[in-house]
Scaffold this active site. Structure first.
Site, PDB file in Angstrom:
ATOM      1  N   SER A 140       0.801  -1.114  -0.066  1.00 49.64           N
ATOM      2  CA  SER A 140      -0.082  -0.116  -0.095  1.00 49.64           C
ATOM      3  C   SER A 140       0.795   1.145  -0.180  1.00 49.64           C
ATOM      4  CB  SER A 140      -0.810   0.136   1.365  1.00 49.64           C
ATOM      5  OG  SER A 140      -1.498   1.399   1.447  1.00 49.64           O
ATOM      6  N   TYR A 153      -1.783  -1.125  10.515  1.00 48.30           N
ATOM      7  CA  TYR A 153      -1.785  -1.489   9.037  1.00 48.30           C
ATOM      8  C   TYR A 153      -0.533  -0.914   8.343  1.00 48.30           C
ATOM      9  CZ  TYR A 153      -4.084  -1.217   4.299  1.00 48.30           C
ATOM     10  OH  TYR A 153      -4.245  -1.351   3.046  1.00 48.30           O
TER      11      TYR A 153
HETATM   12  P1  NAD Z   1     -11.743  -5.881  -0.268  1.00 49.40           P
HETATM   13  O1  NAD Z   1     -12.487  -5.880   0.996  1.00 49.40           O
HETATM   14  O2  NAD Z   1     -12.428  -5.526  -1.440  1.00 49.40           O
HETATM   15  O3  NAD Z   1     -11.243  -7.397  -0.646  1.00 49.40           O
HETATM   16  C1  NAD Z   1     -10.797  -8.226   0.389  1.00 49.40           C
HETATM   17  C2  NAD Z   1     -11.032  -9.742   0.302  1.00 49.40           C
HETATM   18  O4  NAD Z   1      -9.978 -10.338   1.238  1.00 49.40           O
HETATM   19  C3  NAD Z   1     -12.334 -10.212   0.619  1.00 49.40           C
HETATM   20  O5  NAD Z   1     -12.733 -10.863  -0.397  1.00 49.40           O
HETATM   21  C4  NAD Z   1     -12.318 -10.793   1.842  1.00 49.40           C
HETATM   22  O6  NAD Z   1     -13.312 -11.850   2.002  1.00 49.40           O
HETATM   23  C5  NAD Z   1     -10.925 -11.189   1.732  1.00 49.40           C
HETATM   24  N1  NAD Z   1     -10.341 -11.740   3.030  1.00 49.40           N
HETATM   25  C6  NAD Z   1     -10.521 -11.088   4.123  1.00 49.40           C
HETATM   26  N2  NAD Z   1      -9.841 -11.355   5.289  1.00 49.40           N
HETATM   27  C7  NAD Z   1      -9.403 -12.789   4.711  1.00 49.40           C
HETATM   28  C8  NAD Z   1      -8.581 -13.773   5.305  1.00 49.40           C
HETATM   29  N3  NAD Z   1      -8.366 -13.878   6.777  1.00 49.40           N
HETATM   30  N4  NAD Z   1      -8.154 -14.742   4.534  1.00 49.40           N
HETATM   31  C9  NAD Z   1      -8.623 -14.795   2.971  1.00 49.40           C
HETATM   32  N5  NAD Z   1      -9.155 -13.943   2.666  1.00 49.40           N
HETATM   33  C10 NAD Z   1      -9.540 -12.839   3.289  1.00 49.40           C
HETATM   34  O7  NAD Z   1     -10.377  -5.102  -0.129  1.00 49.40           O
HETATM   35  P2  NAD Z   1      -9.209  -4.569  -1.222  1.00 49.40           P
HETATM   36  O8  NAD Z   1      -9.417  -3.131  -1.150  1.00 49.40           O
HETATM   37  O9  NAD Z   1      -9.521  -5.468  -2.618  1.00 49.40           O
HETATM   38  O10 NAD Z   1      -8.141  -5.144  -0.571  1.00 49.40           O
HETATM   39  C11 NAD Z   1      -7.287  -6.018  -0.934  1.00 49.40           C
HETATM   40  C12 NAD Z   1      -5.719  -5.565  -0.466  1.00 49.40           C
HETATM   41  O11 NAD Z   1      -5.364  -4.330  -0.981  1.00 49.40           O
HETATM   42  C13 NAD Z   1      -5.632  -5.560   1.247  1.00 49.40           C
HETATM   43  O12 NAD Z   1      -4.340  -6.134   1.421  1.00 49.40           O
HETATM   44  C14 NAD Z   1      -5.605  -4.070   1.308  1.00 49.40           C
HETATM   45  O13 NAD Z   1      -4.896  -3.939   2.446  1.00 49.40           O
HETATM   46  C15 NAD Z   1      -5.001  -3.747   0.056  1.00 49.40           C
HETATM   47  N6  NAD Z   1      -4.970  -2.337  -0.346  1.00 49.40           N
HETATM   48  C16 NAD Z   1      -6.235  -1.921  -0.480  1.00 49.40           C
HETATM   49  C17 NAD Z   1      -6.133  -0.342  -0.853  1.00 49.40           C
HETATM   50  C18 NAD Z   1      -7.639   0.346  -1.277  1.00 49.40           C
HETATM   51  O14 NAD Z   1      -7.608   1.507  -1.269  1.00 49.40           O
HETATM   52  N7  NAD Z   1      -8.697  -0.301  -1.454  1.00 49.40           N
HETATM   53  C19 NAD Z   1      -5.330   0.320  -1.214  1.00 49.40           C
HETATM   54  C20 NAD Z   1      -3.847  -0.202  -0.832  1.00 49.40           C
HETATM   55  C21 NAD Z   1      -3.755  -1.634  -0.395  1.00 49.40           C
END
Ligand code: NAD
Length: 257
Positions: A140, A153
């Site tokens: 991130s 985080y």
């Molecule tokens: P999201 O909530 O859309 O999807 C996350 C997925 O992870 C979901 O399908 C959930 O069921 C699954 N999940 C949660 N806990 C879990 C576990 N213990 N084991 C397996 N699966 C699990 O979130 P997203 O925004 O797509 O985030 C995905 C990654 O990207 C994360 O690591 C997040 O920190 C990172 N990220 C997101 C953003 C953003 O702005 N959305 C920015 C930077 C980084």
């Protein structure tokens, strides 16, 4: 010819789902690994209906047995472990002095233990195959900066940037390459949930959270997209080592170095 595989954790939603679609479209057999079984099955079914090769596995990334079982299911079905993306994540925000230990541990279990278990499962199989592979972490912008309310985080996302560097060194003799994809805010369910939470914690409007917190430090006030990350995943998965150990900052100029 056997298809290469791409196992993506957290692939039932958001970034992971977009990455699963991209890798499927690029000819990979995709393993949708998620704790949400129904959503993972639905995502895999959608890919198969579109004519791609895909399977779902139930995987809580914090659970060693489920991680190993998910990888074994992939090996049984496809016989290969080529690209693995440790992407599953959650966000829990609290002011630091009120942060409950229980929530800290939950964050560490998913983001730190999860990254370790998934990367180790991948490393073992890529090494054993003699073919190497690509291990990609979803970091991130929070891998490089600090933000209010997000201490664990920040801690974990800085951690995966370091893990990518460490594994680049240990993996190179086996053709295992590692990367940290580091996006700034993307409108996924994870972020949608944070907007009202942060507004309540900080006593500001939701619009102010987006404008003054989420996008303030970008050069153009734009969200990153799930497709940006999916394209970066495909790009690094073709790399032969020039980029190994690196973080790719998909941050609209927020974190430039
Ligand atoms: P999201 O909530 O859309 O999807 C996350 C997925 O992870 C979901 O399908 C959930 O069921 C699954 N999940 C949660 N806990 C879990 C576990 N213990 N084991 C397996 N699966 C699990 O979130 P997203 O925004 O797509 O985030 C995905 C990654 O990207 C994360 O690591 C997040 O920190 C990172 N990220 C997101 C953003 C953003 O702005 N959305 C920015 C930077 C980084």
């Amino acid at each position: 010819m056997e298809k290469k595989t791409a196992l993506i954790t957290g692939a039932a939603s958001g970034i992971g789902l977009a990455c699963a679609k991209k890798m499927a479209a690029e000819g990979y057999a995709v393993v949708v690994a998620d704790i949400n079984v129904a959503a993972a099955e639905a995502a895999a079914q959608e890919l198969r209906t579109a004519g791609y090769e895909a399977m779902a596995v139930v995987m809580d990334v914090a659970d060693e047995q489920q991680v190993e079982a998910g990888f074994e299911a992939m090996m049984a079905a496809y016989g290969r472990c080529d690209v693995v993306m440790s992407n599953a994540g959650v966000q829990i925000v609290h002011p630091f002095d009120e942060y409950p230990l229980e929530d800290w541990r939950k964050m560490m279990a998913i983001h730190a233990d999860g990254a370790f278990l998934v990367a180790r499962a991948a490393f073992r199989r890529m090494k054993a195959s003699g073919r190497g592979g690509h291990i990609v972490f979803t970091g991130s912008v929070q891998s490089f900066i600090g933000s209010k309310l997000k201490a664990p985080y920040n801690f974990a996302k800085h951690g995966v940037a370091g893990l990518a560097k460490s594994l680049a060194r240990e993996g190179a003799p086996y053709g295992i390459y590692t990367y940290n994809l580091a996006p700034s805010f993307i409108k996924t369910p994870l972020v949608a949930k944070q907007i009202p939470e942060q507004a309540a914690d900080l006593g500001i409007s939701e619009e102010e959270v987006v404008r003054n917190l989420m996008l303030r430090d970008t050069v153009d006030g734009e969200f990153t997209t799930v497709e940006d990350v999916a394209n970066a995943l495909y790009y690094v998965s073709q790399d032969k080592g020039a980029l190994t150990g690196q973080s790719l900052r998909l941050t609209h100029g927020w974190a430039m170095m």
